[in-house]
Scaffold this active site. Structure first.
Site, PDB file in Angstrom:
ATOM      1  N   GLU A  76       0.815  -1.209   0.000  1.00 41.70           N
ATOM      2  CA  GLU A  76       0.000   0.000   0.000  1.00 41.70           C
ATOM      3  C   GLU A  76       0.857   1.272   0.000  1.00 41.70           C
ATOM      4  O   GLU A  76       0.559   2.222  -0.729  1.00 41.70           O
ATOM      5  CB  GLU A  76      -0.915   0.040   1.239  1.00 41.70           C
ATOM      6  N   CYS A 104      -2.496  -2.695   7.562  1.00 40.52           N
ATOM      7  CA  CYS A 104      -1.958  -2.641   8.925  1.00 40.52           C
ATOM      8  C   CYS A 104      -2.095  -1.207   9.453  1.00 40.52           C
ATOM      9  O   CYS A 104      -2.552  -0.321   8.726  1.00 40.52           O
ATOM     10  CB  CYS A 104      -0.493  -3.074   8.904  1.00 40.52           C
TER      11      CYS A 104
END
Length: 176
Positions: A76, A104
Site C-alpha cells: 500500500e 496494517c
C-alpha cells in the site's frame, strides 16, 4: 564464496487475466492478486495493491520488505507513493486502493492521510488490520478524512488461500 540465499517456495497459484471490458472491483482486485503472486515469487509476504483513478490503473505494487530491508515497503505504501507521483499531488482524491489484505496500522494511516476516496480489501485481518479488523482508524470521529470501505467479499477466498498457502510452506521450511 558466500552461501546463496534459499529460494522462495514455488508458487502453486496462477495469475488471473480479467477482461478489460468490465473494470469493476473484481477486475482491479484481480490485478492486486497478480501483484501478490509477484510478491510470493520474490519471497515476500504475498500482498498486492492497485490504485485506480478514473478507470485507469495509476499504481501497482507488492510487498518488498525483505528485498528492500525496509519495514515500510508494504504494497500500500509503495502504491500510494507511485500514485502521488503519477498525479503530481499527495491528495489521492477520487482514487480507489485495492489490496489483497486489510491494511496494517501504518498503511491504514497512509490511506487516510493520502485522502483516498475508497479502499477495497479482500481479506480482513482481525489481529493487525486497522480498517475494521483489530481496530478502525477510519471510524475515529476526529480524523479529518474518511474513506469509503469495501470489506471482504471481492476475491476474498482466493486471496486468503494465497496467504495461507505461503505461510504454511514457510513454516514447513527447515530454517523456519
Amino acid at each position: 564464496m558466500p552461501a546463496q540465499p534459499p529460494l522462495p517456495p514455488p508458487c502453486p497459484f496462477e495469475k488471473r487475466f480479467p477482461s478489460q471490458l468490465v473494470r469493476d472491483d473484481v477486475f482491479y482486485m484481480s490485478l492486486a492478486y497478480n501483484q501478490a503472486i509477484d510478491a510470493w515469487r520474490g519471497d515476500e509476504v504475498p500482498i498486492g495493491c492497485i490504485i485506480e483513478h478514473g478507470g485507469e490503473v495509476i499504481a501497482a505494487a507488492h510487498n518488498q520488505v525483505e528485498g528492500a530491508q525496509d519495514p515500510t515497503a508494504h504494497a500500500e505504501i509503495l502504491a500510494i507513493t507511485q500514485a502521488a507521483a503519477k498525479l503530481g499531488d499527495w491528495r489521492l482524491e477520487g482514487c480507489t486502493l485495492y489490496v489483497t489484505k486489510e491494511p496494517c496500522p501504518m498503511c491504514a494511516g497512509a490511506t487516510l492521510m493520502s485522502r483516498l476516496k475508497r479502499v477495497c480489501y479482500a481479506v480482513p485481518d482481525p489481529k493487525m488490520g486497522c480498517l475494521g479488523g483489530a481496530t478502525d482508524l477510519n471510524a475515529l470521529p476526529r480524523v479529518n478524512h474518511h474513506c469509503e470501505l469495501t470489506v471482504g467479499g471481492v476475491l476474498e477466498n482466493e486471496c486468503r488461500e494465497l496467504l495461507q498457502a505461503f505461510f504454511k510452506l514457510k513454516r514447513a521450511e527447515p530454517d523456519a
